[in-house]
Design an enzyme around this catalytic site. Structure first.
Site, mmCIF file in Angstrom:
data_model
loop_
_atom_site.group_PDB
_atom_site.id
_atom_site.type_symbol
_atom_site.label_atom_id
_atom_site.label_comp_id
_atom_site.label_asym_id
_atom_site.label_seq_id
_atom_site.Cartn_x
_atom_site.Cartn_y
_atom_site.Cartn_z
ATOM 1 N N PHE A 149 55.709 36.901 -3.388
ATOM 2 C CA PHE A 149 56.698 36.013 -3.996
ATOM 3 C C PHE A 149 56.091 34.999 -4.944
ATOM 4 C CE2 PHE A 149 55.295 33.354 -0.455
ATOM 5 C CZ PHE A 149 55.271 32.086 -1.013
ATOM 6 N N LYS A 173 57.468 47.543 -5.771
ATOM 7 C CA LYS A 173 58.238 46.933 -4.689
ATOM 8 C C LYS A 173 57.921 45.444 -4.706
ATOM 9 C CE LYS A 173 58.309 45.337 -1.023
ATOM 10 N NZ LYS A 173 58.770 43.963 -0.627
ATOM 11 N N GLU A 176 61.223 40.381 -1.914
ATOM 12 C CA GLU A 176 62.674 40.236 -1.833
ATOM 13 C C GLU A 176 63.108 38.785 -1.975
ATOM 14 O OE1 GLU A 176 61.095 40.486 2.453
ATOM 15 O OE2 GLU A 176 60.604 41.249 0.454
ATOM 16 N N ARG A 177 62.152 37.836 -2.007
ATOM 17 C CA ARG A 177 62.518 36.421 -2.139
ATOM 18 C C ARG A 177 62.858 36.032 -3.576
ATOM 19 N NH1 ARG A 177 57.794 33.603 1.601
ATOM 20 N NH2 ARG A 177 58.253 34.729 3.535
ATOM 21 N N SER A 226 49.559 38.456 2.328
ATOM 22 C CA SER A 226 48.771 37.845 3.387
ATOM 23 C C SER A 226 47.728 38.830 3.908
ATOM 24 C CB SER A 226 49.682 37.392 4.538
ATOM 25 O OG SER A 226 50.224 38.512 5.198
ATOM 26 N N CYS A 281 47.282 31.840 -4.265
ATOM 27 C CA CYS A 281 46.108 32.320 -3.534
ATOM 28 C C CYS A 281 44.830 31.760 -4.132
ATOM 29 C CB CYS A 281 46.072 33.838 -3.503
ATOM 30 S SG CYS A 281 45.798 34.604 -5.114
ATOM 31 N N GLU A 383 45.219 29.777 6.410
ATOM 32 C CA GLU A 383 45.789 29.484 5.095
ATOM 33 C C GLU A 383 47.144 28.804 5.296
ATOM 34 O OE1 GLU A 383 46.493 31.871 0.919
ATOM 35 O OE2 GLU A 383 47.073 32.875 2.777
#
Length: 498
Positions: A149, A173, A176-177, A226, A281, A383
């Protein structure tokens, strides 16, 4: 309610699974749309579309593929404002940061425009008597990207830009957020001259991810997210015979030497730690001053700068960062702040109670700053992915090098110093994949490669640059000899180059 659908074979395709996920406006906390979540059958439809498009696209010469990428770049630039607003209203990052997200992706598209040169093989004339040897880089087929996201424009373009330029067809893909920008990018690719089926967008959750990892016709998967999920993607994809590059989490450190320009360090730290609400990140959530004098001098300058940070809506031109992406993520950040307090770290600035007037239901959280964080604390080891900066004090350069080197993550690290020898030694010795020297966010330019070490990356190949070209192509080596006159007697001896 607006529905966000799949994009397959150049057309919007309504979801048939009956499953949807809410898409929020992080500024208001309101649901602004719902996105269809694909079934394995819908994923297969996208794969079949990509399979159908692959032979013709792979046979298109590299120069013509490059022209499509040039056109795509121009269209994205033309629609920059539209894309940035769309991105900002689903992710929450401010407009300037949203444009930066798009621009960094475009830089990889620019790199991919050089594919006629990048995809060239090697040639050796006269490797043996009348024998020449040459190699070709050929596309893999249908490949896929699973993106997070936090960079809904940049990371998809990192992946599909290189993959498609190499002659592959692509299944994206996205998260979805914030799914609207990836779909719009696919539309623009079609408008740029990309054939139907070359770039498909399928929305989904774990069901779609597993369908990608298990589908026999998908030859390679690129992932960013993640670390736990990156490891899962790598293991499952590799077990199914796929090439996999899976980038995971991070806990990047900024080492501040006694000779550093502390005023510049503070300016860099504030942007790197709190920009985009820390949802990067390559953010810099840990600062490591070397020596008590350095730590005290840094804090003296840092505290007032953090306290005056302006948090606002994503469309506020004066805001330095906006809301985080969901209410659940905001609660996760608060959980880690409390964990740090419980572990004994000193919380100097607490952003948990921040509310933006008029937007009380938005997903806002103020900046937080810790001092006296210890390497044994779980809040340091994990994190957080939010606007939280932790100070870990070190006495020596040796101790400062050990902190990022021994951490479970090895994505990025920075050192601030005026001493070239110190910087050189640090860059050589630190056990981290990307190093900045007086550069707080050392994201490599598009023609180099992006990738961390340890639990920050699974697989052997980095993102974009020549590593990306290698990942999305396979080598074919040809040894040829053209007979002249009598071909001679049949030989049962293995050919040599003598």
């Amino acid at each position: 309610m607006r529905d966000i659908t799949h994009f397959i074979s150049g057309k919007f395709v309504t979801g048939t699974s009956g499953r949807y996920s809410d898409v929020f406006n992080p500024n208001t906390g309101e649901v602004q749309a719902r996105v269809a979540l694909a079934s394995p059958e819908e994923l297969d439809a996208a794969v079949q579309s990509a399979l159908k498009a692959f032979p013709a696209w792979a046979a298109t010469n590299p120069q013509r593929r490059a022209r499509v990428m040039f056109n795509f770049k121009a269209l994205v630039e033309k629609h920059m404002d539209e894309l940035a607003e769309m991105l900002s209203l689903e992710h929450g990052k401010v407009l300037a940061d949203a444009k930066g997200d798009i621009q960094r992706g475009l830089e990889v598209i620019e790199f991919a425009c050089g594919i006629p040169h990048l995809q060239k093989g090697e040639f050796t004339e006269g490797a043996g008597p009348g024998i020449d040897v040459f190699s070709m880089r050929q596309p893999l087929g249908v490949v896929a990207g699973i993106t997070p996201f936090n960079f809904p424009a940049m990371i998809p373009m990192w992946m599909f830009g290189v993959a498609i330029a190499c002659g592959n067809t692509f299944i994206l893909k996205p998260s979805e957020r914030d799914p609207s920008v990836p779909v719009r990018l696919a539309e623009l690719f079609l408008e740029a001259g990309g054939p139907e089926g070359v770039l498909n967008v399928v929305h989904g959750d774990k069901v779609a991810v597993d369908a990608i990892l298990d589908h026999p016709e998908i030859k390679a998967v690129s992932f960013v997210g993640s670390s736990d999920i990156a490891n899962y993607v790598y293991q499952r994809g590799a077990a199914n015979g796929k090439r996999v590059q899976a980038m995971g989490g991070a806990k990047n450190h900024g080492i501040v030497m006694p000779d550093a320009d502390l005023d510049q360090v503070v300016r860099d730290l504030v942007g790197a730690a709190y920009g985009s609400a820390g949802e990067r990140c390559m953010a810099l959530p840990v600062v490591v001053p070397v020596g008590a004098k350095t730590a005290d001098g840094l804090l003296e300058r840092l505290l007032p700068e953090v306290q005056k940070l302006k948090v606002g809506t994503s469309t506020d031109p004066e805001a330095q960062y906006g809301p985080v992406v969901t209410a659940a993520h905001r609660e996760r950040i608060k959980f880690y702040i409390q964990m740090g307090v419980d572990e004994g770290a000193k919380l100097l600035i607490d952003g948990r109670d921040f509310q933006l007037q008029g937007y009380e239901k938005g997903f806002f959280i103020g900046p937080s700053l810790f001092d006296h964080v210890k390497p044994t604390m779980k809040s340091y080891q994990d994190e957080i992915f939010g606007p939280v900066l932790q100070m870990v004090r070190a006495e020596t350069l040796e101790e400062a090098i050990e902190l990022p080197s021994k951490h479970q993550y090895g994505n990025g690290v920075a050192i601030f110093t005026r001493n070239g020898n110190t910087a050189r030694e640090f860059a050589q010795r630190v056990n981290v994949g990307m190093v900045g020297i007086n550069v707080p966010i050392p994201v490599p330019v598009a023609y180099h490669t992006f990738g961390g070490w340890k639990r920050s990356a699974f697989g052997d190949t980095n993102q974009h640059g020549m590593e990306g070209v290698r990942f999305f192509t396979k080598i074919k080596t040809v040894t040829q000899r053209w007979p002249v006159g009598d071909v001679g007697d049949q030989s049962f001896v293995i050919p040599t180059m003598r």
